[in-house]
Design a protein around this motif. Structure first.
Motif, PDB file in Angstrom:
ATOM      1  N   ILE A  96       0.855  -1.186   0.000  1.00  0.00           N
ATOM      2  CA  ILE A  96       0.000   0.000   0.000  1.00  0.00           C
ATOM      3  C   ILE A  96       0.890   1.234   0.000  1.00  0.00           C
ATOM      4  CG2 ILE A  96      -0.257   0.161   2.514  1.00  0.00           C
ATOM      5  CD1 ILE A  96      -3.276   0.858   1.944  1.00  0.00           C
ATOM      6  N   GLY A  97       0.483   2.230  -0.762  1.00  0.00           N
ATOM      7  CA  GLY A  97       1.242   3.473  -0.834  1.00  0.00           C
ATOM      8  C   GLY A  97       0.321   4.661  -0.953  1.00  0.00           C
ATOM      9  N   ASN A  98       0.834   5.815  -0.532  1.00  0.00           N
ATOM     10  CA  ASN A  98       0.013   7.022  -0.525  1.00  0.00           C
ATOM     11  C   ASN A  98       0.890   8.257  -0.519  1.00  0.00           C
ATOM     12  OD1 ASN A  98       0.655   6.127   2.332  1.00  0.00           O
ATOM     13  ND2 ASN A  98      -0.115   8.210   2.707  1.00  0.00           N
ATOM     14  N   ASP A  99       0.238   9.398  -0.684  1.00  0.00           N
ATOM     15  CA  ASP A  99       0.913  10.682  -0.493  1.00  0.00           C
ATOM     16  C   ASP A  99       0.330  11.342   0.753  1.00  0.00           C
ATOM     17  OD1 ASP A  99      -1.562  11.738  -1.257  1.00  0.00           O
ATOM     18  OD2 ASP A  99      -0.784  12.811  -2.995  1.00  0.00           O
ATOM     19  N   HIS A 100       0.709  12.590   0.978  1.00  0.00           N
ATOM     20  CA  HIS A 100       0.303  13.312   2.182  1.00  0.00           C
ATOM     21  C   HIS A 100      -1.201  13.571   2.266  1.00  0.00           C
ATOM     22  CE1 HIS A 100       1.086  16.253  -0.959  1.00  0.00           C
ATOM     23  NE2 HIS A 100       0.228  17.058  -0.343  1.00  0.00           N
ATOM     24  N   VAL A 101      -1.871  13.620   1.132  1.00  0.00           N
ATOM     25  CA  VAL A 101      -3.313  13.874   1.109  1.00  0.00           C
ATOM     26  C   VAL A 101      -4.100  12.660   1.598  1.00  0.00           C
ATOM     27  CG1 VAL A 101      -5.270  14.372  -0.431  1.00  0.00           C
ATOM     28  CG2 VAL A 101      -3.088  15.540  -0.769  1.00  0.00           C
ATOM     29  N   ALA A 102      -3.511  11.481   1.468  1.00  0.00           N
ATOM     30  CA  ALA A 102      -4.251  10.235   1.669  1.00  0.00           C
ATOM     31  C   ALA A 102      -3.854   9.452   2.921  1.00  0.00           C
ATOM     32  CB  ALA A 102      -4.076   9.362   0.431  1.00  0.00           C
ATOM     33  N   VAL A 103      -3.216  10.088   3.863  1.00  0.00           N
ATOM     34  CA  VAL A 103      -2.752   9.374   5.062  1.00  0.00           C
ATOM     35  C   VAL A 103      -3.920   8.737   5.820  1.00  0.00           C
ATOM     36  CG1 VAL A 103      -1.615   9.623   7.302  1.00  0.00           C
ATOM     37  CG2 VAL A 103      -0.675  10.782   5.296  1.00  0.00           C
ATOM     38  N   ASP A 133       3.551  -1.382   4.040  1.00  0.00           N
ATOM     39  CA  ASP A 133       3.287   0.044   3.847  1.00  0.00           C
ATOM     40  C   ASP A 133       4.496   0.728   3.204  1.00  0.00           C
ATOM     41  OD1 ASP A 133       2.602   2.734   4.028  1.00  0.00           O
ATOM     42  OD2 ASP A 133       1.758   2.528   6.039  1.00  0.00           O
ATOM     43  N   PHE A 134       4.294   1.226   1.982  1.00  0.00           N
ATOM     44  CA  PHE A 134       5.325   1.949   1.244  1.00  0.00           C
ATOM     45  C   PHE A 134       5.030   3.446   1.188  1.00  0.00           C
ATOM     46  CE2 PHE A 134       5.438  -2.362  -0.495  1.00  0.00           C
ATOM     47  CZ  PHE A 134       6.798  -2.635  -0.478  1.00  0.00           C
ATOM     48  N   GLY A 135       4.022   3.886   1.908  1.00  0.00           N
ATOM     49  CA  GLY A 135       3.581   5.269   1.831  1.00  0.00           C
ATOM     50  C   GLY A 135       4.132   6.136   2.929  1.00  0.00           C
ATOM     51  N   CYS A 136       3.672   7.365   2.938  1.00  0.00           N
ATOM     52  CA  CYS A 136       4.100   8.308   3.965  1.00  0.00           C
ATOM     53  C   CYS A 136       3.125   8.251   5.143  1.00  0.00           C
ATOM     54  CB  CYS A 136       4.222   9.716   3.400  1.00  0.00           C
ATOM     55  SG  CYS A 136       2.674  10.518   3.000  1.00  0.00           S
ATOM     56  N   ALA A 137       3.626   8.668   6.300  1.00  0.00           N
ATOM     57  CA  ALA A 137       2.817   8.592   7.514  1.00  0.00           C
ATOM     58  C   ALA A 137       2.314   9.954   7.980  1.00  0.00           C
ATOM     59  CB  ALA A 137       3.622   7.943   8.635  1.00  0.00           C
ATOM     60  N   GLY A 138       2.898  11.033   7.468  1.00  0.00           N
ATOM     61  CA  GLY A 138       2.531  12.366   7.932  1.00  0.00           C
ATOM     62  C   GLY A 138       1.917  13.208   6.839  1.00  0.00           C
ATOM     63  N   THR A 139       1.491  14.397   7.221  1.00  0.00           N
ATOM     64  CA  THR A 139       0.818  15.278   6.271  1.00  0.00           C
ATOM     65  C   THR A 139       1.755  16.317   5.651  1.00  0.00           C
ATOM     66  OG1 THR A 139       0.108  16.689   8.099  1.00  0.00           O
ATOM     67  CG2 THR A 139      -1.432  14.986   7.350  1.00  0.00           C
ATOM     68  N   ASP A 140       3.059  16.220   5.918  1.00  0.00           N
ATOM     69  CA  ASP A 140       4.009  17.087   5.212  1.00  0.00           C
ATOM     70  C   ASP A 140       4.029  16.680   3.751  1.00  0.00           C
ATOM     71  OD1 ASP A 140       4.675  18.358   7.561  1.00  0.00           O
ATOM     72  OD2 ASP A 140       6.477  17.151   7.904  1.00  0.00           O
ATOM     73  N   ARG A 141       4.207  17.641   2.870  1.00  0.00           N
ATOM     74  CA  ARG A 141       4.211  17.389   1.434  1.00  0.00           C
ATOM     75  C   ARG A 141       5.069  16.169   1.095  1.00  0.00           C
ATOM     76  NH1 ARG A 141       3.776  20.666  -3.518  1.00  0.00           N
ATOM     77  NH2 ARG A 141       5.192  19.737  -5.013  1.00  0.00           N
ATOM     78  N   PHE A 142       4.501  15.272   0.301  1.00  0.00           N
ATOM     79  CA  PHE A 142       5.169  14.039  -0.104  1.00  0.00           C
ATOM     80  C   PHE A 142       4.830  13.783  -1.565  1.00  0.00           C
ATOM     81  CE2 PHE A 142       5.464   9.472  -0.727  1.00  0.00           C
ATOM     82  CZ  PHE A 142       6.680   9.168  -0.129  1.00  0.00           C
ATOM     83  N   ASP A 143       5.818  13.523  -2.378  1.00  0.00           N
ATOM     84  CA  ASP A 143       5.617  13.323  -3.812  1.00  0.00           C
ATOM     85  C   ASP A 143       5.091  11.919  -4.102  1.00  0.00           C
ATOM     86  OD1 ASP A 143       6.522  15.896  -4.491  1.00  0.00           O
ATOM     87  OD2 ASP A 143       8.607  15.233  -4.323  1.00  0.00           O
TER      88      ASP A 143
END
Length: 153
Positions: free
Chosen positions: A5-12, A31-41
């Motif tokens: 599963i992966g995501n950007d900052h909008v989809a945490v 989990d290959f995504g980001c955990a926080g709401t800081d900008r993430f590409d």
């Protein structure tokens, strides 16, 4: 079954809901995504999940960004990936049955968590039908491998 599963900052938040849902189904989630709401590409997560599916680290992938489009485009650049953006369960089901998709994507700004769970469930419960659809998957693979399509020339 192991799901990447992966995501950007909008989809945490939506990623966390889908991750929990997948685990409730008894699936292992990487989990290959980001955990926080800081900008993430989003291309980073799209690439990581696409690579993990392509090399067999995980069986299938789920990607979530604002619309699902950008992150799926990144994943589709990986050889062997067939990622599809789905905003409804019916399309998700048919993407597996007819297109043998190995990654599903959706948008956190487009679908809510309950609809996203239905989309994921329909996709996971569907099976590739083969038959006439295999010929079309082979054509897609030909385009990917050769940048051409003999039947269209």
């Amino acid at each position: 079954m192991k799901i990447g599963i992966g995501n950007d900052h909008v989809a945490v938040e939506l990623k966390q809901a889908i991750k929990a849902h997948l685990e409730e189904r008894g699936l292992e989630v990487v989990d290959f995504g980001c955990a926080g709401t800081d900008r993430f590409d989003y291309p980073i997560s799209g690439y990581k999940v696409g690579r993990a599916v392509a090399d067999g680290t995980v069986d299938l992938g789920v990607l979530i960004c604002g619309t699902g489009v950008g992150i799926s485009l990144a994943a589709n650049k990986i050889h062997g990936i067939r990622a599809c953006v789905c905003s409804d369960p019916y399309t998700a089901k048919l993407s597996r049955e007819h297109n043998n998709t190995n990654i599903i994507a959706f948008g956190a700004r487009v679908v809510g968590s309950e609809l996203a769970k239905m989309i994921v469930d329909e996709w996971l419960d569907a099976e590739f039908q083969g038959g006439r659809h295999q010929h079309r998957i082979d054509m897609i693979a030909e385009i990917e491998q050769t940048q051409g399509l003999e039947a269209a020339e």
